[in-house]
Design an enzyme around this catalytic site. Structure first.
Site, PDB file in Angstrom:
ATOM      1  N   ASP B 163      14.168 -19.731  68.250  1.00 32.96           N
ATOM      2  CA  ASP B 163      15.237 -19.119  68.519  1.00 32.96           C
ATOM      3  C   ASP B 163      15.126 -18.807  70.139  1.00 32.96           C
ATOM      4  O   ASP B 163      14.207 -18.370  70.900  1.00 32.96           O
ATOM      5  CB  ASP B 163      14.796 -17.467  68.166  1.00 32.96           C
ATOM      6  CG  ASP B 163      15.714 -16.541  68.694  1.00 32.96           C
ATOM      7  OD1 ASP B 163      16.736 -16.659  69.519  1.00 32.96           O
ATOM      8  OD2 ASP B 163      15.341 -15.041  68.374  1.00 32.96           O
ATOM      9  N   GLU B 193      18.487 -12.987  77.049  1.00 32.35           N
ATOM     10  CA  GLU B 193      19.448 -12.616  75.637  1.00 32.35           C
ATOM     11  C   GLU B 193      18.513 -11.427  75.009  1.00 32.35           C
ATOM     12  O   GLU B 193      19.015 -10.633  74.642  1.00 32.35           O
ATOM     13  CB  GLU B 193      19.646 -13.629  74.960  1.00 32.35           C
ATOM     14  CG  GLU B 193      20.727 -13.518  73.798  1.00 32.35           C
ATOM     15  CD  GLU B 193      20.028 -13.193  72.555  1.00 32.35           C
ATOM     16  OE1 GLU B 193      20.778 -12.560  71.534  1.00 32.35           O
ATOM     17  OE2 GLU B 193      18.771 -13.003  72.443  1.00 32.35           O
TER      18      GLU B 193
END
Lengths: 350, 326
Positions: B163, B193
């Site tokens: 991720d 993010e």
């Protein structure tokens, strides 16, 4: 169309938050009777323009979101039951034994089951049921269900609009179709009053999923004044009195740090002058409404928030008073038309 | 694909410290794009020129991590979390700092139950003899990330930081393939993010694309008793319907589904009730940018041992390749 019929018509439209694509044309049709032009943007915000008659018209934005809370299919189990999660703020305890429409390849009726008391153990009887433990039953087995329904299909609640005593109406989606009704009633009122400014009457999308339509609308229209119309909590037994407002006592005008002091005061002065019933809604935080977006959008837009009291918010029996919708409509229309003369009065009176 | 993933997961890059990842990606794609540059926040933006629509493809470079808040008198490091770090699964993990120093995450032994292990009851042991010794090795504000080398096994990759380095790898591979298209493609490798979809916001504002896709990971429901949606490893990339930050634009979702169906690419649909992606900040930028997402199904997200399927990554690449040609 009378306000009562208008509200009924608006409440019959399905626009689960994020899937307003299916409803935009219907909303557009309703607005177009009262606007010079109506367009639908890429995200299905429905933008009506009623042109002003004055020289150097400014742009006033008035918005009411038209999306509604609902559910979305997350899985289909081996018995054909549909698992789901929420779209917007849904309280699990209001879900058991509800009738729903699944918007699959076609619209399919379903019910959210509930275990009968006979089969519930005494320990479980008082425990709240989690949303992930609930299922939608459409009557089909897995194979048949998969032909019609897919993960990602949205689900809306089915509930008829009820006409109650005392000009009260109840049903799903009064949040926020009652405000869309006020938007339309405001446009009707503006047909009768000469107004200088261009009025952008916008039915916005995805308010229930993060005020999304408001962000887009503020940027795209860059108005000089923004008026958000939404619902506030109606007075209910056990509700804190400072956060809830009686039905039928008029539109709630919000006062607080994010709202324009100048416009709020002038608006309330106008309500008194025109004998439009209103209540004062003190909002110490950002209001959680589209007003929060407008007030800090672009270079900052002076913002007003007008609210219609609604009982039992985010259920299928949300209840509003037609009188409050009409009060909100009249106040918004008249404020748009008369705000300059009020400014002059205000200078001498304040 | 494994080599690219491997290169990228080996780069240190917690939120706000993504420059090493950006360097690795630049090295991979700079010869295949017309322009490549970093913006003020650190987003890496590569452009393949075209005269059609502006399509923004975003994958985030940052990973979750730990940040040193204080150093105690015995040289143990107290930390805060950067992004969604789950305290319980951090216990016993090795973490590594930008300078290569390794530490171990453990907890105060006085706590009653391991369930009470909150970050404030935990510490990083770097084996320092004293505060002074520790201060020679690290300083307050330094960040550490989970250790966890990439392993390829049975068509799967087990690794730290999948991720969203797997998303970065898919996007980098796409750029290297130079798909033939009239559209102008923006390969955007975003920052921050994990701390609020921050990099994508400024990148989208600068680019003003006509449409955008976030390439990120999504959780699966194929592990024991998992009930998070209906996505499985190995059944194809997931086309986003919604997550907690965005509802995919219906037209974008449909276009992706059509691409997959017409080209025989397996796909699944993603309905995620927790977590967000870069599309969440992109779609509300500058008056609204129709956005969607292609997600790589991933087990054990935000742990040191995330798992993806290489075929899913390969099919995500194929799906994007057909999407940008439309």
């Amino acid at each position: 169309m009378e306000c009562r019929d208008l509200l009924k018509k608006l409440c019959s439209i399905d626009a689960v938050t994020g899937r307003e694509d299916a409803a935009a044309q219907a909303i557009s049709g309703i607005l177009s009777d009262y606007c010079n032009e109506v367009r639908v943007d890429a995200f299905y915000n429905v933008i009506g323009l009623k042109k002003g008659h004055g020289e150097n018209p400014r742009n006033v934005l008035v918005t009411a979101h038209y999306d509604q809370i609902g559910l979305i299919v997350t899985g289909i189990d081996e018995n054909g039951f549909l698992r789901f999660t929420n779209m917007g703020g849904v309280d699990p305890k209001t879900l058991a034994a509800q009738e729903v429409a699944v918007h699959g390849r076609k619209e399919i009726h379903g019910v959210i089951g509930s275990k009968p008391p006979h089969l519930t153990s005494p320990e479980d009887a008082d425990k709240p049921v989690k949303m992930e433990d609930m299922l939608i039953d459409i009557g089909y087995d897995e194979k048949q269900a998969r032909k019609l329904v897919s993960v990602g299909d949205v689900v809306s609640f089915k509930f008829p609009v009820l006409e109650l005593k005392n000009n009260r109406m109840a049903g799903r989606s009064m949040d926020n179709r009652s405000s869309v009704a006020a938007l339309v009633e405001m446009l009707k009122e503006l047909k009768r009053i000469r107004h200088r400014d261009n009025v952008y009457a916008v039915a916005t999308v995805q308010e229930e999923s993060g005020l999304v339509g408001a962000f887009m609308t503020a940027w795209n229209l860059k108005p000089d004044l923004a008026i958000a119309i939404d619902v506030c909590h109606g007075d209910m037994p056990d509700a804190p009195s400072d956060e809830s407002f009686p039905l039928g006592k008029g539109v709630a005008v919000a006062v607080g740090p994010i709202l324009s002091r100048h416009h709020t005061r002038a608006c309330m002065r106008l309500a008194r002058r025109e004998r439009i019933p209103y209540q004062v809604d003190a909002e110490e935080k950002d209001t959680g409404t589209e007003a929060a977006v407008y007030s800090s959008a672009l270079e900052g837009i002076p913002t007003l928030l007008l609210s219609i009291p609604a009982k039992y918010m985010h259920t299928t029996v949300e209840m509003v008073s037609l009188d409050d919708i009409e009060a909100a409509a009249r106040l918004a229309a008249r404020y748009i038309a008369f705000r300059d003369e009020l400014d002059q009065e205000g200078n001498s009176n304040d | 694909m494994f080599d690219t993933i491997s290169t990228l997961v080996n780069a240190f890059g917690p939120s706000g410290r993504e420059n090493r990842v950006a360097e690795a990606i630049t090295h991979l794609i700079k010869d295949k794009v017309d322009e490549i540059s970093s913006d003020a926040m650190g987003n890496l933006i590569a452009v393949k020129k075209g005269f059609g629509k502006k399509i923004m493809l975003a994958a985030h470079m940052d990973e979750i991590g730990l940040i040193i808040t204080t150093i105690d008198e015995k040289g143990f490091l107290r930390f805060g979390t950067v992004g969604g770090v789950l305290p319980l699964i951090s216990l016993g993990q090795r973490v590594v700092f930008e300078n290569g120093l390794t530490g171990v995450v453990w907890y105060e032994e006085s706590i009653e139950s391991i369930k009470d292990a909150k970050p404030e009851k935990m510490y990083i042991d770097i084996g320092a003899k004293s505060r002074e010794h520790a201060e020679e090795l690290v300083e307050i504000g330094d960040m550490a990330v989970f250790e966890g080398r990439p392993v390829q096994q049975n068509g799967l990759v087990i690794s730290r930081a999948l991720d969203d380095r797997v998303g970065c790898a898919v996007l980098a591979e796409l750029a290297r393939r130079c798909p033939e298209t009239d559209h102008e493609i923006y390969y955007v490798f975003t920052v921050q993010e994990e701390v609020g979809l921050r990099g994508a916001r400024t990148a989208a504002y600068a680019i003003r694309p006509d449409l955008a896709l976030a390439i990120d990971v999504t959780r699966t429901a194929d592990t024991p008793k998992s009930r998070h949606g209906a996505v499985s490893l190995g059944k194809g990339p997931a086309i986003k319907v919604k997550d907690n930050s965005v509802i995919a634009h219906p037209a974008i979702r449909e276009r992706l589904e059509n691409c997959a169906r017409e080209n025989g690419i397996p796909y699944q649909l993603e309905v995620l009730d927790k977590g967000g992606t870069d599309a969440g900040s992109i779609h509300i930028t500058a008056g609204g940018i129709p956005s969607g997402g292609v997600s790589i199904p991933t087990r054990f997200i935000h742990s040191a041992s995330e798992i993806v399927n290489l075929e899913d990554a390969g099919n995500a690449l194929k799906l994007l390749e057909t999407f940008v040609k439309l």
